[in-house]
Design a protein around this motif. Structure first.
Motif, mmCIF file in Angstrom:
data_model
loop_
_atom_site.group_PDB
_atom_site.id
_atom_site.type_symbol
_atom_site.label_atom_id
_atom_site.label_comp_id
_atom_site.label_asym_id
_atom_site.label_seq_id
_atom_site.Cartn_x
_atom_site.Cartn_y
_atom_site.Cartn_z
ATOM 1 N N ALA A 122 -6.488 -4.981 -0.988
ATOM 2 C CA ALA A 122 -5.667 -4.401 -2.048
ATOM 3 C C ALA A 122 -6.137 -4.845 -3.433
ATOM 4 N N ALA A 123 -6.473 -6.135 -3.555
ATOM 5 C CA ALA A 123 -6.864 -6.649 -4.871
ATOM 6 C C ALA A 123 -8.136 -5.971 -5.373
ATOM 7 N N ALA A 124 -9.127 -5.840 -4.475
ATOM 8 C CA ALA A 124 -10.387 -5.211 -4.874
ATOM 9 C C ALA A 124 -10.148 -3.768 -5.309
ATOM 10 N N MET A 125 -9.328 -3.080 -4.513
ATOM 11 C CA MET A 125 -9.047 -1.676 -4.814
ATOM 12 C C MET A 125 -8.323 -1.560 -6.155
ATOM 13 N N ALA A 126 -7.362 -2.446 -6.391
ATOM 14 C CA ALA A 126 -6.602 -2.401 -7.633
ATOM 15 C C ALA A 126 -7.529 -2.595 -8.836
ATOM 16 N N ILE A 171 -0.127 4.952 -3.478
ATOM 17 C CA ILE A 171 0.085 6.083 -2.567
ATOM 18 C C ILE A 171 -1.197 6.382 -1.797
ATOM 19 N N TRP A 172 -2.301 6.419 -2.553
ATOM 20 C CA TRP A 172 -3.602 6.728 -1.968
ATOM 21 C C TRP A 172 -3.954 5.757 -0.847
ATOM 22 N N ALA A 173 -3.662 4.460 -1.071
ATOM 23 C CA ALA A 173 -4.031 3.448 -0.087
ATOM 24 C C ALA A 173 -3.220 3.580 1.195
ATOM 25 N N GLY A 174 -1.971 4.015 1.057
ATOM 26 C CA GLY A 174 -1.123 4.094 2.245
ATOM 27 C C GLY A 174 -1.235 5.401 2.993
ATOM 28 N N LEU A 175 -1.894 6.380 2.355
ATOM 29 C CA LEU A 175 -1.943 7.736 2.904
ATOM 30 C C LEU A 175 -2.546 7.781 4.311
ATOM 31 N N GLY A 176 -3.669 7.075 4.496
ATOM 32 C CA GLY A 176 -4.378 7.130 5.773
ATOM 33 C C GLY A 176 -3.501 6.732 6.939
ATOM 34 N N PHE A 177 -2.763 5.657 6.744
ATOM 35 C CA PHE A 177 -1.861 5.180 7.794
ATOM 36 C C PHE A 177 -0.822 6.247 8.135
ATOM 37 N N GLN A 178 -0.218 6.817 7.098
ATOM 38 C CA GLN A 178 0.822 7.826 7.333
ATOM 39 C C GLN A 178 0.252 9.085 7.981
ATOM 40 N N VAL A 179 -0.977 9.460 7.565
ATOM 41 C CA VAL A 179 -1.618 10.637 8.163
ATOM 42 C C VAL A 179 -1.825 10.419 9.659
ATOM 43 N N VAL A 180 -2.301 9.223 10.014
ATOM 44 C CA VAL A 180 -2.556 8.937 11.427
ATOM 45 C C VAL A 180 -1.260 8.979 12.239
ATOM 46 N N ILE A 181 -0.206 8.432 11.671
ATOM 47 C CA ILE A 181 1.084 8.445 12.386
ATOM 48 C C ILE A 181 1.597 9.883 12.522
ATOM 49 N N PHE A 182 1.496 10.661 11.451
ATOM 50 C CA PHE A 182 1.930 12.062 11.507
ATOM 51 C C PHE A 182 1.117 12.844 12.540
ATOM 52 N N LEU A 183 -0.205 12.592 12.552
ATOM 53 C CA LEU A 183 -1.060 13.296 13.518
ATOM 54 C C LEU A 183 -0.624 12.994 14.945
ATOM 55 N N ARG A 233 8.624 -3.443 -1.941
ATOM 56 C CA ARG A 233 7.982 -4.753 -1.994
ATOM 57 C C ARG A 233 6.669 -4.729 -2.771
ATOM 58 N N ILE A 234 6.428 -3.663 -3.534
ATOM 59 C CA ILE A 234 5.133 -3.528 -4.212
ATOM 60 C C ILE A 234 4.893 -4.748 -5.098
ATOM 61 N N PHE A 235 3.675 -5.275 -5.039
ATOM 62 C CA PHE A 235 3.351 -6.483 -5.798
ATOM 63 C C PHE A 235 1.872 -6.539 -6.178
ATOM 64 N N ASP A 236 1.013 -6.498 -5.131
ATOM 65 C CA ASP A 236 -0.405 -6.775 -5.362
ATOM 66 C C ASP A 236 -1.063 -5.809 -6.350
ATOM 67 N N LYS A 237 -0.717 -4.506 -6.257
ATOM 68 C CA LYS A 237 -1.331 -3.544 -7.173
ATOM 69 C C LYS A 237 -0.932 -3.851 -8.612
ATOM 70 N N VAL A 238 0.365 -4.142 -8.815
ATOM 71 C CA VAL A 238 0.850 -4.416 -10.161
ATOM 72 C C VAL A 238 0.233 -5.712 -10.698
ATOM 73 N N TYR A 239 0.207 -6.715 -9.850
ATOM 74 C CA TYR A 239 -0.321 -8.014 -10.253
ATOM 75 C C TYR A 239 -1.774 -7.894 -10.695
ATOM 76 N N ASN A 240 -2.546 -7.071 -9.997
ATOM 77 C CA ASN A 240 -3.971 -6.965 -10.286
ATOM 78 C C ASN A 240 -4.326 -5.926 -11.345
ATOM 79 N N MET A 241 -3.400 -5.042 -11.646
ATOM 80 C CA MET A 241 -3.746 -3.954 -12.564
ATOM 81 C C MET A 241 -3.144 -4.129 -13.951
ATOM 82 N N THR A 242 -2.307 -5.153 -14.135
ATOM 83 C CA THR A 242 -1.714 -5.357 -15.461
ATOM 84 C C THR A 242 -2.253 -6.653 -16.065
#
Lengths: 298, 361
Positions: A122-126, A171-183, A233-242
């Motif tokens: 998450a940190a690298a992506m952020a 949203i982008w990071a979590g999409l894959g997981f949700q797509v797999v579950i929906f599939l 519980r969002i934290f890591d993206k905010v912590y790394n992007m601000t």
């Protein structure tokens, strides 16, 4: 001991073994979940700052919290992440899964492409996204905007755009997981349901509305709960992007978890942080219970 | 109501040809059963009639219309699936009416049709229930009800009873037959169960490896099988096959190590020395306790005995080969008894060992 064991019935022997195997997870659950929860409740009623002993101050932390404008701002920010992020991510991932399910060509590859962000740190992506948002000539988004003839946008440096800019990678990071579950949910619907509908001449839209979505209800329930908890519980993206990980500008992106972190580990106001943690805990509990009730099948 | 006519229909999935050019004419109001082992192409054929699979070649007509290019909904058919395909989140009423809602019928007409189907199928008290509260047989009835309310020209059944237990299957079989007699609609019914085929069909189509092996009325297939495959597939237990060779003279077959059968009459393009199988159904093979003559009379040693109540299946060894005979239920035999197995000449079938085609009609 041996004699005692041999004297038990089969059912009792099974129970003995069940408890032996359950002992370890139970120990961890109590030591790592239950005890800290209780301890936090206690700390939230003190003025502990790591240095001085804990003084019991009753509900003073909760009163302060009630009158703290920053707490309310942070509280509202958290719900913004939830109320914007959860529906968008669910609709997007359903659309992707729905169409991907009908594609046979390279389906596995496309699915993998959607899933990769979920596996990325998450940190690298952020930080990469933070880079994307920079002004010309560094940030790719502004480069594209300028190329297309639009003016540059401040993104992370704007009080109105920052929260959305942080939500996008989340949203982008979590999409894959949700797509797999929906599939998986879509695959579980027997093909004959659709064939029967085809013979009856049911249209695509009606099939989606009357057959697919109702049968996906358990899947949707699961994803709503999981993704809601994730956004709350969002934290890591905010912590790394601000800047300095403070949830700026002017606290407009700071979520509750980050606020708790700052209070506890920058300001060492353990009691106050614990009180806010209790609030977050109650919110998560309430949201989960409400959603489970609302979406429970009759 | 309508006739159904298949001419030269072929189905290929990638490189595999599943159906090799089938021709079949089904009369208006006829109950036709497609039967065969799994993978014989029967379900694929049905799905092509339904329009769920495209044809690779050939033509399908329902009534006077060529339907190969029509969507399933425009073919005026209804289909009942093996797993019922009724929707778990809808009540029985909604399930039955679901297809009708798409037809945009006026509400009173819709209610009338649902009511009528529910009455015929005994579902009136269950209309507000959900499928999870129904038994397997009731679910299958709901699926049939959903097909009925559409007043189709042709009913298509795809192994509808396979998911039911034996007792329920027998009961539903009877109900489907009654339903056909009441409605008189053309039915195409797929099953792998020869008992279902025998009991339900006006005409049976036996399929094998994507081709039609034989078409005929149930008794015709039973009495006059055209090939060893049909002979073995129809009837239970399977027809006994005794290898042999055509002997000199008219209508004589030398059975390997057991003796000779004569009086079989003219055998089609049979030359002496040709390998054949002599077939005789267990029902036609009688157990005689005293020595006696007859066209077929074999000395046998009793092995396993299966009493079924009214009759008893006797597995007996003849020349190192096990044959099955059906004896009267009151017969008392024991393992090791020596008996004679006897059959009349009319009940003997002769098949070419190489082509498996019948040589004696």
């Amino acid at each position: 001991m041996r004699a005692w064991y041999h004297a038990r019935t089969v059912g009792q022997k099974q129970a003995v073994w069940a408890w032996i195997f359950l002992a370890l997870p139970l120990f961890f659950f109590i030591a790592i979940r239950l005890f800290p929860t209780g301890y936090t409740t206690y700390v939230s009623l003190t003025d502990w700052n790591l240095l001085r002993p804990k003084n019991f101050i009753g509900a003073a932390n909760y009163l302060r919290l009630w009158n703290d404008p920053i707490f309310w701002q942070v509280f509202w920010n958290t719900f913004k992440y939830l109320l914007i992020g959860m529906p968008i991510s669910l609709v997007l991932s359903f659309l992707v899964a729905y169409y991907l399910d009908q594609v046979r060509f390279l389906q596995g590859t496309i699915r993998a492409l959607y899933f990769i962000p979920f596996l990325t740190t998450a940190a690298a992506m952020a930080w990469v996204w933070r880079w994307f948002y920079q002004p010309v000539p560094i940030g790719i988004f502004n480069l594209i905007l300028v190329d297309l003839g639009f003016s540059q946008q401040p993104f992370l440096r704007s009080t109105s755009q920052a929260l959305g800019s942080i939500l996008a990678p989340a949203i982008w990071a979590g999409l894959g997981f949700q797509v797999v579950i929906f599939l998986a949910g879509l695959r579980a619907i027997p093909e004959t349901y659709y064939e029967a509908a085809r013979i009856d001449g049911v249209g695509r839209w009606t099939i989606l509305k009357e057959i697919t979505l109702p049968l996906l209800r358990p899947t949707i329930l699961f994803l709503v709960v999981v993704s809601s908890i994730g956004f709350l519980r969002i934290f890591d993206k905010v912590y790394n992007m601000t800047v300095d990980g403070k949830g700026g500008p002017l606290n407009t992106t700071r979520p509750l978890v980050l606020n708790i972190y700052q209070l506890a580990f920058t300001d060492y106001r353990m009691g106050y942080a614990a009180a806010q943690t209790m609030v977050l805990f109650l919110v998560l509990l309430a949201v989960t219970v409400v959603q489970l009730r609302a979406l429970r099948t009759k | 109501m309508a006739s159904v006519s298949l001419s030269g229909i072929v189905k290929r999935f990638d490189r595999t040809v599943v159906v090799h050019g089938i021709d079949l004419d089904i009369a208006d109001g006829e109950f036709v059963v497609l039967v065969g082992p799994s993978g014989c192409g029967k379900s694929t054929t049905l799905r092509m009639i339904a329009g769920l699979e495209d044809l690779t070649a050939g033509q399908i007509r329902i009534g006077e219309r060529v339907v190969d290019r029509l969507e399933p909904k425009d073919r005026n058919i209804a289909m009942v699936f093996q797993n019922y395909a009724i929707y778990p989140h809808m009540t029985v009423r909604k399930n039955i009416a679901f297809g009708l809602r798409m037809a945009k019928l006026p509400k009173p007409e819709e209610d009338r049709r649902v009511r009528e189907a529910a009455e015929i199928l005994g579902l009136v008290d269950l209309l507000e229930r959900r499928p999870s509260q129904l038994s397997g047989g009731q679910r299958q009835r709901v699926a049939i009800g959903r097909a009925m309310v559409r007043n189709p020209a042709v009913f298509l059944f795809d192994e509808p009873l396979s998911n039911l237990d034996a007792q329920l299957r027998a009961q539903m079989r009877l109900e489907i037959k009654k339903l056909h007699q009441t409605l008189g609609t053309t039915v195409v019914y797929v099953t792998h169960d020869q008992v279902e085929a025998m009991t339900l069909a006006d005409r049976i189509v036996v399929m094998r490896d994507g081709r039609i092996e034989q078409v005929g009325a149930p008794t015709e297939l039973y009495r006059r099988p055209a090939s060893m495959f049909v002979a073995r597939f129809i009837g239970s237990p399977s027809m006994n096959m005794i290898p042999g060779v055509i002997a000199e003279g008219v209508g004589a077959v030398g059975l390997d190590g057991v003796g000779t059968v004569s009086g079989l009459g003219e055998l089609e393009n049979a030359s002496a020395g040709r390998r054949v199988f002599l077939g005789v159904r267990p029902d036609d093979l009688r157990v005689a306790t005293e020595a006696g003559g007859g066209p077929l009379s074999l000395e046998a040693r009793v092995g396993v005995i299966e009493p079924l109540g009214p009759e008893t299946l006797v597995y007996a060894e003849v020349g190192g080969r096990e044959l099955v005979a059906k004896a009267d239920g009151r017969i008392s035999l024991r393992r090791g008894d020596v008996v004679r197995l006897v059959a009349d000449v009319d009940e003997l079938h002769v098949f070419d060992a190489e082509t498996e085609v019948v040589l004696r009609r």
